[in-house]
Scaffold this motif. Structure first.
Motif, PDB file in Angstrom:
ATOM      1  N   GLN A  64       0.842  -1.188   0.000  1.00 18.09           N
ATOM      2  CA  GLN A  64       0.000   0.000   0.000  1.00 18.09           C
ATOM      3  C   GLN A  64       0.887   1.252   0.000  1.00 18.09           C
ATOM      4  O   GLN A  64       1.854   1.335   0.748  1.00 18.09           O
ATOM      5  N   THR A  67       0.085   6.994   2.938  1.00 14.25           N
ATOM      6  CA  THR A  67      -1.018   7.948   2.934  1.00 14.25           C
ATOM      7  C   THR A  67      -0.560   9.227   3.610  1.00 14.25           C
ATOM      8  O   THR A  67      -0.107   9.216   4.746  1.00 14.25           O
ATOM      9  N   GLU A 448      -2.503   5.742  -4.605  1.00 13.83           N
ATOM     10  CA  GLU A 448      -2.693   6.448  -3.336  1.00 13.83           C
ATOM     11  C   GLU A 448      -3.927   7.341  -3.375  1.00 13.83           C
ATOM     12  O   GLU A 448      -4.731   7.376  -2.432  1.00 13.83           O
ATOM     13  N   GLY A 451      -7.103   5.497  -3.060  1.00 17.63           N
ATOM     14  CA  GLY A 451      -7.311   5.147  -1.655  1.00 17.63           C
ATOM     15  C   GLY A 451      -7.814   6.312  -0.822  1.00 17.63           C
ATOM     16  O   GLY A 451      -8.604   6.133   0.109  1.00 17.63           O
ATOM     17  N   PRO A 455     -11.765   4.724  -0.185  1.00  9.75           N
ATOM     18  CA  PRO A 455     -10.971   3.869   0.718  1.00  9.75           C
ATOM     19  C   PRO A 455     -11.377   2.396   0.706  1.00  9.75           C
ATOM     20  O   PRO A 455     -10.557   1.544   1.067  1.00  9.75           O
TER      21      PRO A 455
END
Length: 530
Positions: A64, A67, A448, A451, A455
């Motif tokens: 991932q 963030t 990103e 996301g 989300p």
């Protein structure tokens, strides 16, 4: 020696060989049991290996992205949302239709050029932005960042749309009518939502005082629907002549799919790292003409119709797993229930099974193989005259592993009629696959940002099944990505280039949020490669 003694002796003499046979028999029994045990354990071991791979499987580039908190949150006021919707409605009402390289709506494209400064005044008046017209109707924006050491990127879209037949639609295709929370109109999905979303996101950022650190470009071609040979190609040529080097490109071509992937209950955002090439093939037949009252056994129309029917009844071979679509399903593996996760984690074994399952739906069949679409058929001049010739056009979208020479050979084999002449009218070369590794800056920024705004959505690499303007930018960067955050259900797939094209008002607001956040995320000075 008595007879009894002789008999006893014979028994004694015969006894040792009998014991030997018993031993050999026991040995064979033990060997057979051992082989049976091995045969039984092999499937169990194989199954165990499959399960171990399934539950320890990690796709490449599965990390991932970090963030980060955005400098400016994508929270829009009611006035913002009203302005956003109105701007898109105005764009949809301008019928920028392209039919062919010699038939496109020049006045509509000129009107669109005059419309943009009216709805995005901050963009056009900003000292950070330089706007110019390319090839008469296309647009290039240069946004100057404060840090010249950061490699720029480019956001692209197109302004033209395909024709629409008013009588087939529930609402007029250029009315931009809002009904039941959806904005209807040609271009709401392909591709004015992207063009307007990009400028809308930039407009809102600049109004809030945002100062970009990384320079970037925005390119809007005016003829993507007819090849992009004047719009995108000239935008790319201008940038190339100026020595511009681009980190990555983001264009249309994929989206967020809802309920389309078999066995998956979640939405999937597919970032297309490559796209299918295309080939337009012309088929023609010439035969004797004459009066319809004295017909020959076969006419030109009948011969060509039989050839076309053969192509439709004999699809091109399955090639699932030989292109970027493999990465899509590998990334989905951890999200799938048993036993689908076992199947997807072991595509080396189950790819044929998966491809047979996927070919049952048009929306996923296009990932499996080169598709065949008969798009034009021309023949005949009068109801009582036998046509002397017949022509058809067939559009093929090639799987990345399929070569044009192989396709032509297969077409000839399927038709198997020398009376049908086959000619390549137009073709595009295959597009190399862009990186989706952990250090691929462009891919990771897109991932990103998805996301941030969505989300709950699963993000994967994948394949764009159509052609886009990205191919014209290959001399500027090898990192070409295709994604617009519009949410498509199964029924919506057929609205693209079809009737009743629409996008939900809420989804369009999320499209603007995506670009609003994306520009900020791209400003990072990351460790990923540029």
């Amino acid at each position: 020696m008595s007879e009894w003694q002789l008999l006893q002796r014979r028994v004694d003499v015969a006894a040792p060989p009998s014991q030997g046979r018993m031993k050999r028999t026991k040995g064979r029994v033990r060997s057979t049991a051992l082989v049976a045990l091995l045969l039984l354990s092999l499937p169990l071991a194989f199954l165990a290996a499959l399960l171990i791979r399934t539950y320890t499987f990690e796709p490449a580039a599965g990390r991932q992205p970090p963030t980060r908190g955005a400098a400016l949150a994508a929270n829009f006021t009611p006035a913002d949302r009203k302005q956003m919707l109105g701007a898109l409605q105005g764009a949809v009402r301008i019928p920028t239709v392209s039919r062919s390289p010699t038939d496109f709506n020049v006045s509509a494209l000129q009107q669109f050029g005059r419309y943009l400064p009216k709805v995005f005044p901050t963009v056009f008046s900003s000292s950070f932005v330089h706007h110019e017209i390319i090839a008469n109707y296309s647009h290039l924006f240069t946004i100057f960042g404060s840090n010249s050491t950061l490699a720029p990127y480019i956001l692209t879209a197109h302004l033209d749309v395909v024709p629409a037949i008013k009588e087939e639609w529930e609402v007029p295709p250029f009315s931009a009518e809002v009904r039941d929370g959806y904005l209807y109109g040609r271009g709401t999905l392909d591709d004015k939502l992207s063009a307007m979303g990009i400028l809308q996101g930039l407009e809102l950022l600049l109004k809030r005082g945002y100062k970009p650190r990384r320079s970037f470009y925005i390119g809007f071609g005016h003829d993507e629907e007819i090849g992009g040979n004047n719009g995108a190609r000239n935008i790319a040529s201008v940038l190339k002549s100026r020595g511009v080097e681009i980190a990555f490109l983001l264009d249309e071509g994929s989206s967020i799919f809802d309920g389309i992937i078999p066995g998956l209950g979640k939405q999937v955002a597919m970032i297309a790292t490559s796209e299918k090439s295309s080939a337009t093939i012309g088929l023609s037949v010439t035969a004797l003409s004459g009066h319809a009252s004295i017909p020959p056994k076969e006419t030109s129309i009948g011969i060509l119709a039989a050839a076309v029917s053969k192509l439709e009844r004999n699809p091109m071979p399955r090639m699932f797993g030989q292109g970027p679509e493999r990465g899509l399903f590998e990334h989905l593996t951890p999200q799938l229930p048993f036993p689908m996760n076992v199947v997807m984690a072991n595509l080396w074994l189950f790819a044929p099974l998966v491809s047979r399952m996927m070919e049952k739906k048009p929306s996923t069949n296009s990932l499996v193989r080169t598709t065949t679409a008969v798009t034009e058929f021309h023949a005949g001049i009068k109801s009582n005259v036998i046509a002397s010739s017949a022509k058809a056009t067939v559009n093929f979208r090639l799987h990345p592993a399929h070569k044009l020479e192989e396709l032509l050979q297969q077409i000839r084999q399927i038709i198997s009629d020398e009376r049908v002449k086959i000619k390549v009218l137009k073709s595009s070369p295959p597009i190399p696959m862009s990186s989706y590794e952990d250090d691929a800056f462009g891919y990771q920024v897109i991932k990103e940002t998805i996301g941030n705004i969505f989300p709950e959505v699963i993000v994967t690499p994948g394949l764009c099944t159509a052609s886009t303007d990205t191919r014209h930018y290959q001399n500027l960067t090898s990192e070409l990505y295709r994604f617009v955050p519009m949410i498509l259900k199964e029924e919506d797939i057929f609205r693209l280039h079809g009737v009743n094209e629409r996008i939900s008002v809420r989804n369009y607001e999320d499209v603007v949020r995506f670009y609003f956040r994306f520009i900020q995320n791209s400003d990072c000075q990351c460790s990923t490669r540029l």
